[in-house]
Scaffold this motif. Structure first.
Motif, mmCIF file in Angstrom:
data_model
loop_
_atom_site.group_PDB
_atom_site.id
_atom_site.type_symbol
_atom_site.label_atom_id
_atom_site.label_comp_id
_atom_site.label_asym_id
_atom_site.label_seq_id
_atom_site.Cartn_x
_atom_site.Cartn_y
_atom_site.Cartn_z
ATOM 1 N N UNK A 80 0.845 -1.200 0.000
ATOM 2 C CA UNK A 80 0.000 0.000 0.000
ATOM 3 C C UNK A 80 0.868 1.232 0.000
ATOM 4 N N UNK A 81 0.224 2.366 -0.266
ATOM 5 C CA UNK A 81 1.003 3.582 -0.450
ATOM 6 C C UNK A 81 1.666 4.030 0.838
ATOM 7 N N UNK A 114 5.138 5.159 -5.763
ATOM 8 C CA UNK A 114 6.231 5.282 -6.729
ATOM 9 C C UNK A 114 6.481 3.933 -7.396
ATOM 10 N N UNK A 115 6.461 3.943 -8.708
ATOM 11 C CA UNK A 115 6.613 2.684 -9.441
ATOM 12 C C UNK A 115 7.831 1.884 -9.005
ATOM 13 N N UNK A 116 8.945 2.553 -8.806
ATOM 14 C CA UNK A 116 10.154 1.826 -8.436
ATOM 15 C C UNK A 116 9.966 1.103 -7.104
ATOM 16 N N UNK A 121 8.816 -3.870 -4.091
ATOM 17 C CA UNK A 121 7.958 -4.576 -3.142
ATOM 18 C C UNK A 121 7.505 -5.906 -3.740
ATOM 19 N N UNK A 122 7.090 -5.862 -4.970
ATOM 20 C CA UNK A 122 6.620 -7.093 -5.605
ATOM 21 C C UNK A 122 7.737 -8.125 -5.636
ATOM 22 N N UNK A 140 1.160 0.886 -10.436
ATOM 23 C CA UNK A 140 1.775 0.074 -11.484
ATOM 24 C C UNK A 140 0.697 -0.461 -12.438
ATOM 25 N N UNK A 141 1.062 -0.632 -13.673
ATOM 26 C CA UNK A 141 0.104 -1.193 -14.623
ATOM 27 C C UNK A 141 -0.197 -2.631 -14.225
#
Lengths: 352, 352
Positions: A80-81, A114-116, A121-122, A140-141
């Motif tokens: 989460x953000x 933030x995408x990075x 995280x993934x 993220x897409x």
DNA sequence: TTGTAGGCGTTATCAA
DNA sequence: TTGATAACGCCTACAA
């Protein structure tokens, strides 16, 4: 003189392992394993003896070894953000509750929008072999997310990739959303019926949620026969922390009603407006989004379109567990929101 | 007719392992392992080849296998009462940030302020072999906690076991607290200097923090020469959610100033008082604790004794990592709080 | 500079 | 009813 033991005791006793238990109970480790799992094939006597030995030694199974062998970790990843955000905290709470109740442990990582960060995280989740992953308001897409993990082990909660804005279809996999569009329609109908005509929207950035909400307001206005355009405001980089600056702009514009992207923002603007001497709801009515607890305690109490954040978190965990245990991911859901009209947006005294 | 492949593709491709990478790069798995670790002994060419193979196959190391072998998980356990609580959320955020920055992953479990839950959480941490554990506002006896885990791998943040109340010593291991007693002394001095004499305290239960705060208020009052006793109020089981009921009791008593256990409670009471027609700060001044973000946005803005919650979370992670990596747990700390006088407790108009 | 082999702690298969 | 053994995926001591 006999050699004295070292002064500093070896404090870190080796962790007791299944083999230790087995030895203490005078059985093989296979038997010990089965006994502790209450395997019917092991005699009750032996089971008792093994359990006693385990308790006596303070045996705790090693999750790493077990996962390695079992090819499953009973662990769920939650991305989460920000943790210190009323809505995300609520989602996280629901998720953790539900996961815990079902015997899963939660790995939490914040992505800071933030995408990075989100990618990292993934990757961590994949390394840790989490059995499932929930992504909350992540940008993220979805397609990229799916390239990291099994699609049937991923759930999106309020997915925020810009491509998801508006009324388009949701990501191809499990998705959980609030029915905000319906809530907005109801809110706008209420406002128009209450005499409001001049609308403004205060948003934040290009996330799907923000874009969707703003578009829905505009649509609902047209549907309700409002001709005047929606005035748009956007917060700067400091977000809701810059309530004063935003309030100044609002104060100059003086819409009849201001719909805010979320309650945090609404509360901050209310505070800023107060400092400007602008009366809420007298001069400007305000409506927020989310229904965070403090929206009910502000002065005036904040009207809001409340999403069931806790429930969304719960559902995310439920869906993941269902997928893991039954083999198929339940279909996407939209949970109803609730329009809470409180003191920041009363019906207008049109006449008198 | 050639045999057709099954209709349902084997969707779940076996995860790619180091051995796969090694095979693809035509080296041994030992070499592959070292290459990916950038071991100087492996030629640059080989390193490149291995990395390319790894990237090509989408190799991700398996944390379980690695942990098993390394006897360390690079994982930290965080036990707190509730995730959806502004203070805990803040602590969690700081902890997660710091842990993440240092390459650790966080396992979060909520204990709901219940010993049974807390114990279960500790057991889960032990199973997962977390390298360190942080306990936030937890009520288990420190001694019991220590029986679960290596004492030098445990940090207590605002430990709440009742035995820790007052001015006694902290748990024998790493502890992080806010210097609330000093904050209270400062606040009481300010209040007395501002003309307040009739104090009330609104607390909640028998946790160390609550007991400590209340006792500190009484002590500070005496130190400031206030004779009248402190009027005590306590919230019921529903906690701050029952603001109205509490407000009624306060309204009847009408102390000059009400010090609340925390900001949440203070905000709820302010709302309840408003409903009762009691003016804040005119009739009753109010001071809270914690310094949550919304305390700055309430109307009137809430005076509060602010603790550095985010920082406390950060420090907890730092101490744990320091202990893990340098071998010794840094000593306990007390972080300064900040008295923030806002609009809910202005100096009294004594004369006129 | 690279390869072989063994073990981390569990559980499942096979045999007794 | 129980035991020996192998394998999960990784890392590293030792050998080459």
């Amino acid at each position: 003189m006999p050699p004295r033991p070292p002064l500093t005791e070896p404090r870190h006793h080796r962790r007791v392992t299944l083999a230790d238990v087995a030895r203490a109970a005078a059985v093989s480790s296979a038997t010990a394993s089965r006994a502790l799992a209450d395997d019917a094939r092991i005699s009750l006597t032996t089971r008792g003896r093994v359990r006693a030995a385990a308790d006596g030694l303070g045996y705790v199974p090693n999750a790493a070894a077990r996962s390695l062998r079992a090819r499953a970790t009973r662990t769920l990843g939650l991305l989460l953000a920000e943790l210190d955000d009323p809505v995300h905290a609520q989602v996280a709470a629901g998720f953790e509750q539900e996961a815990g109740a079902r015997g899963y442990t939660v790995l939490i990582i914040t992505g800071m929008t933030e995408p990075a960060h989100e990618r990292r995280a993934l990757k961590v989740f994949v390394e840790h072999q989490t059995d499932g992953i929930a992504l909350v308001s992540t940008i993220l897409a979805p397609a990229e997310v799916m390239s990291f993990a099994r699609p049937d082990r991923v759930v999106f909660v309020q997915a925020d990739h810009p491509s998801l804005a508006g009324y388009r279809l949701d990501p191809p996999t499990g998705s959980i959303r609030a029915g905000e569009v319906e809530g907005i329609e109801e809110a706008v109908r209420y406002l128009v019926a209450s005499g409001y005509r001049q609308f403004a929207y205060l948003g934040t950035g290009a996330t799907a949620t923000n874009l969707t909400r703003r578009a829905a307001v505009e649509r609902a206005m047209r549907a309700a026969g409002v001709r005047r355009p929606l005035r748009r405001f956007a917060v700067g980089a400091r977000g809701w922390r810059s309530g004063d600056a935003i309030a100044q702009r609002i104060a100059r514009s003086r819409p009849e009603v201001l719909i805010c992207y979320d309650d945090k923002l609404a509360l901050a603007v209310m505070d800023g407006l107060r400092a400007q001497g602008v009366d809420v709801p007298g001069d400007v009515a305000i409506i927020g989004f989310d229904g965070i607890p403090f929206a009910a305690l502000s002065n005036p109490r904040l009207s809001t379109i409340a999403s069931p954040s806790l429930e969304m978190g719960r559902r995310a965990a439920q869906m993941l567990v269902a997928s893991i245990e039954s083999g198929s991911l339940p279909s996407s859901i939209v949970l109803p929101v609730q329009l809470l009209i409180r003191d920041s947006s009363p019906p207008r005294r049109v006449a008198a």
